[in-house]
Design a protein around this motif. Sequence first.
Motif, mmCIF file in Angstrom:
data_model
loop_
_atom_site.group_PDB
_atom_site.id
_atom_site.type_symbol
_atom_site.label_atom_id
_atom_site.label_comp_id
_atom_site.label_asym_id
_atom_site.label_seq_id
_atom_site.Cartn_x
_atom_site.Cartn_y
_atom_site.Cartn_z
ATOM 1 N N LEU A 146 0.826 -1.205 0.000
ATOM 2 C CA LEU A 146 0.000 0.000 0.000
ATOM 3 C C LEU A 146 0.862 1.258 0.000
ATOM 4 C CD1 LEU A 146 -2.800 -1.018 2.536
ATOM 5 C CD2 LEU A 146 -3.030 -0.762 0.051
ATOM 6 N N ALA A 147 1.950 1.238 0.766
ATOM 7 C CA ALA A 147 2.844 2.403 0.820
ATOM 8 C C ALA A 147 3.493 2.652 -0.535
ATOM 9 C CB ALA A 147 3.907 2.194 1.893
ATOM 10 N N VAL A 148 3.970 1.590 -1.190
ATOM 11 C CA VAL A 148 4.587 1.743 -2.513
ATOM 12 C C VAL A 148 3.558 2.261 -3.517
ATOM 13 C CG1 VAL A 148 5.629 0.491 -4.449
ATOM 14 C CG2 VAL A 148 6.368 0.008 -2.109
ATOM 15 N N GLY A 149 2.333 1.734 -3.460
ATOM 16 C CA GLY A 149 1.292 2.216 -4.361
ATOM 17 C C GLY A 149 0.960 3.680 -4.132
ATOM 18 N N LEU A 150 0.944 4.110 -2.870
ATOM 19 C CA LEU A 150 0.659 5.512 -2.557
ATOM 20 C C LEU A 150 1.772 6.421 -3.067
ATOM 21 C CD1 LEU A 150 -0.994 7.700 -1.110
ATOM 22 C CD2 LEU A 150 0.254 7.143 0.991
ATOM 23 N N VAL A 151 3.024 6.031 -2.834
ATOM 24 C CA VAL A 151 4.154 6.839 -3.313
ATOM 25 C C VAL A 151 4.134 6.921 -4.834
ATOM 26 C CG1 VAL A 151 6.665 6.938 -3.467
ATOM 27 C CG2 VAL A 151 5.575 6.364 -1.293
ATOM 28 N N TRP A 152 3.864 5.797 -5.489
ATOM 29 C CA TRP A 152 3.794 5.789 -6.961
ATOM 30 C C TRP A 152 2.717 6.746 -7.450
ATOM 31 C CZ3 TRP A 152 -0.455 4.375 -9.891
ATOM 32 C CH2 TRP A 152 -0.251 4.253 -11.269
ATOM 33 N N SER A 153 1.550 6.706 -6.829
ATOM 34 C CA SER A 153 0.446 7.573 -7.243
ATOM 35 C C SER A 153 0.816 9.044 -7.088
ATOM 36 C CB SER A 153 -0.804 7.250 -6.417
ATOM 37 O OG SER A 153 -1.887 8.054 -6.817
ATOM 38 N N LEU A 154 1.480 9.388 -5.977
ATOM 39 C CA LEU A 154 1.895 10.774 -5.763
ATOM 40 C C LEU A 154 2.907 11.221 -6.815
ATOM 41 C CD1 LEU A 154 2.247 10.791 -1.868
ATOM 42 C CD2 LEU A 154 0.427 11.837 -3.227
ATOM 43 N N ILE A 155 3.845 10.342 -7.145
ATOM 44 C CA ILE A 155 4.866 10.689 -8.138
ATOM 45 C C ILE A 155 4.238 10.885 -9.513
ATOM 46 C CG2 ILE A 155 6.881 9.813 -9.388
ATOM 47 C CD1 ILE A 155 7.754 8.441 -6.806
ATOM 48 N N VAL A 156 3.396 9.933 -9.920
ATOM 49 C CA VAL A 156 2.805 9.981 -11.263
ATOM 50 C C VAL A 156 1.919 11.210 -11.438
ATOM 51 C CG1 VAL A 156 1.210 8.796 -12.820
ATOM 52 C CG2 VAL A 156 2.968 7.495 -11.617
ATOM 53 N N ARG A 157 1.225 11.614 -10.387
ATOM 54 C CA ARG A 157 0.352 12.782 -10.487
ATOM 55 C C ARG A 157 1.136 14.080 -10.645
ATOM 56 N NH1 ARG A 157 -5.032 11.776 -8.961
ATOM 57 N NH2 ARG A 157 -5.361 9.706 -8.048
ATOM 58 N N VAL A 197 8.222 9.257 -20.224
ATOM 59 C CA VAL A 197 9.276 8.257 -20.058
ATOM 60 C C VAL A 197 9.540 8.005 -18.577
ATOM 61 C CG1 VAL A 197 11.704 7.741 -20.484
ATOM 62 C CG2 VAL A 197 10.327 8.822 -22.268
ATOM 63 N N LEU A 198 9.561 9.070 -17.783
ATOM 64 C CA LEU A 198 9.779 8.914 -16.348
ATOM 65 C C LEU A 198 8.629 8.159 -15.693
ATOM 66 C CD1 LEU A 198 11.253 12.398 -15.318
ATOM 67 C CD2 LEU A 198 12.469 10.239 -15.687
ATOM 68 N N ILE A 199 7.414 8.438 -16.117
ATOM 69 C CA ILE A 199 6.246 7.752 -15.543
ATOM 70 C C ILE A 199 6.299 6.260 -15.856
ATOM 71 C CG2 ILE A 199 3.740 7.516 -15.684
ATOM 72 C CD1 ILE A 199 3.589 10.521 -16.155
ATOM 73 N N ILE A 200 6.596 5.932 -17.111
ATOM 74 C CA ILE A 200 6.653 4.524 -17.508
ATOM 75 C C ILE A 200 7.782 3.811 -16.779
ATOM 76 C CG2 ILE A 200 7.086 2.977 -19.457
ATOM 77 C CD1 ILE A 200 5.728 5.105 -21.240
ATOM 78 N N THR A 201 8.936 4.478 -16.653
ATOM 79 C CA THR A 201 10.061 3.877 -15.940
ATOM 80 C C THR A 201 9.730 3.673 -14.472
ATOM 81 O OG1 THR A 201 11.602 4.992 -17.449
ATOM 82 C CG2 THR A 201 12.500 4.124 -15.392
ATOM 83 N N CYS A 202 9.120 4.666 -13.851
ATOM 84 C CA CYS A 202 8.712 4.559 -12.446
ATOM 85 C C CYS A 202 7.738 3.400 -12.247
ATOM 86 C CB CYS A 202 8.096 5.878 -11.987
ATOM 87 S SG CYS A 202 7.491 5.870 -10.286
ATOM 88 N N THR A 203 6.809 3.247 -13.168
ATOM 89 C CA THR A 203 5.833 2.159 -13.060
ATOM 90 C C THR A 203 6.503 0.801 -13.201
ATOM 91 O OG1 THR A 203 4.136 3.616 -14.010
ATOM 92 C CG2 THR A 203 3.695 1.250 -14.023
ATOM 93 N N GLN A 238 -4.360 3.413 -12.386
ATOM 94 C CA GLN A 238 -3.803 3.827 -13.680
ATOM 95 C C GLN A 238 -4.852 4.400 -14.628
ATOM 96 O OE1 GLN A 238 -4.045 2.102 -16.875
ATOM 97 N NE2 GLN A 238 -5.230 0.296 -16.278
ATOM 98 N N HIS A 239 -6.116 4.054 -14.431
ATOM 99 C CA HIS A 239 -7.160 4.564 -15.319
ATOM 100 C C HIS A 239 -7.421 6.050 -15.114
ATOM 101 C CE1 HIS A 239 -8.023 0.463 -16.504
ATOM 102 N NE2 HIS A 239 -8.103 0.119 -15.236
ATOM 103 N N VAL A 240 -7.037 6.583 -13.964
ATOM 104 C CA VAL A 240 -7.307 7.990 -13.674
ATOM 105 C C VAL A 240 -6.045 8.843 -13.613
ATOM 106 C CG1 VAL A 240 -9.460 7.521 -12.477
ATOM 107 C CG2 VAL A 240 -7.341 7.517 -11.185
ATOM 108 N N VAL A 241 -4.871 8.233 -13.531
ATOM 109 C CA VAL A 241 -3.647 9.030 -13.419
ATOM 110 C C VAL A 241 -2.830 9.037 -14.708
ATOM 111 C CG1 VAL A 241 -3.492 8.687 -10.929
ATOM 112 C CG2 VAL A 241 -2.285 7.125 -12.462
ATOM 113 N N PHE A 242 -3.076 8.096 -15.616
ATOM 114 C CA PHE A 242 -2.334 8.036 -16.870
ATOM 115 C C PHE A 242 -3.041 8.839 -17.953
ATOM 116 C CE2 PHE A 242 0.071 3.736 -16.388
ATOM 117 C CZ PHE A 242 0.923 4.346 -15.482
ATOM 118 N N SER A 243 -2.241 9.520 -18.767
ATOM 119 C CA SER A 243 -2.792 10.110 -19.989
ATOM 120 C C SER A 243 -2.939 9.006 -21.033
ATOM 121 C CB SER A 243 -1.863 11.198 -20.513
ATOM 122 O OG SER A 243 -0.624 10.642 -20.938
#
Length: 527
Positions: A197-208, A214-220, A253-258
């Motif tokens: 859950l913590a990793v998912g939360l950090v990922w969501s904050l970064i992606v937003r 390229v950075l978003i895809i690499t982070c994912t 990913q359905h709401v944070v990805f372009s």
Amino acid sequence: MHPAATFELVLGMLGAVLLLHWLAARLRWPPSIALLIGGGLLAFLPGAPRVALDPDLVLVLFVPPLLADGAWNAEVARFRRHLPGILSLAIGAVLFSTLIVAWVAHWALPSLPWAACAALGAIVAPPDAIAARTVLQRVELPRRLETLLEGESLLNDATGLVLFRFAVAAAMGAQVGPGAAAGRFLVLILGGIAVGLAVGLVWSLIVRRVRDEVLIITCTALSSWCAYLAGETLGVSGVIAVVTSGLVLGWQQHVVFSAATRLRGTSFWQVMIFLLEASVFILIGFSLRAILVRAGGIEAVLGGLVGPLLAILLALTLARFAWIFASDALLVALRRLGLARERPLGARCATVIGWAGMRGVVTLAAALTLPETFPGRDFILLAAFGVILVTVVVQGSTLGLLIRWMGVRRTAEDAAPLDLMAAEQAMMRAQLARVENLARDEDGTVIHPQLLRRYTARVRAGEQFTGSTEERVQAIASHFDIIIAAVAAGRAELVRLHRANRIDNATLRSLELDLDLEELGAESAKA
């Protein structure tokens, strides 16, 4: 091995992967079967290098992204609805199979200590997520069975690895009580969920906050390894951390990805998963040679170990069937008492689930992590590979036939509340409402009449269509076939102009991107 030679071996392996995938497609086999058999045959070619798998590297390199891919695509609502059944398979069936295999192994080889027998049971008990997915994606199952098998394959590795650690510790002289083991298991699971859950939360904050695709895809792509390593570092289940973070990422990913990020990221991820998945099975096949050498050669295996190996394989298969049918009988009894609402699986569906028990990379990697001085290590390695080979080749190749023979298929109950046409109509009405709002000036004057006519026409066409879903699909396919043909003609003209030096590369790429997006949209709508 020299680094250059290692690189050449990797290139050769990737070439073999492509060839074996092509062969599997021609033979209509699951790719895992062709890769496993092909890798085993290549390992015995004259001059073929010996491949020794590092178990820790195998676990950390292959398991996290492949588990995350399964979790990413899991249907969370169905996962939550069938969680009791999933846990019954992922925990109960694994524990029961471990006990049965341990008992049979000790019966077949009395010289093997009980702790070593338990370690063997924990190694071979959990079906593998990777092996299951390569087979299940080629068959069609009712949604409930699909969810149960996918959920089991995502969670049972954690159960097997925890049991394995306790068994190894006991075999090496440590005292492990049942109460302490149960408490430790609970800590590992809950801790893994928290880390995920913590990793998912950090990922969501970064992606937003990041705009670079390229950075978003690499982070994912890195998130699965981050979750696994964080879990293992903190002393909790890295597998559960990966699955939990994958569920969070798949949901968000359905709401944070372009749209562009989703298209490019999906393409990158599919290629990466293909290479990792294929590499796993061909490497397992390559490891056969080293395992046979450690066991004393094929003569020693055929001479005295075939009987115990067959007994273990039979016990493993029957234990899974026994647990599934017993659980289904218990569910029948609970429903009669009014204590359960879930429908029993029935004999046919229970048989399919019982046969879908393919083992794979986690089984072999766990066996390879055994200390060199571990009692019965060579036999356990051989048994682990034998279980992988037989379950992937025999069960994997016959699962589709069994499903058809049993008459197990999707029914009306598997359909979503809205069918394709109803969902599409709801989507188009929402689009039209937004366009009507934006296409008019403050005084009501239409400033974008073409857009308004376009979306209005789409909604009316859907409302006036009176045919069935199949007829609608055929009409859509014919419509978009023409669009795809028009795109192909436009692309050919662009190439002609470029070859004639009438447009430059920048113009070609810009217009070609428009055509590519139009073609992707048409192919998606047609599909």
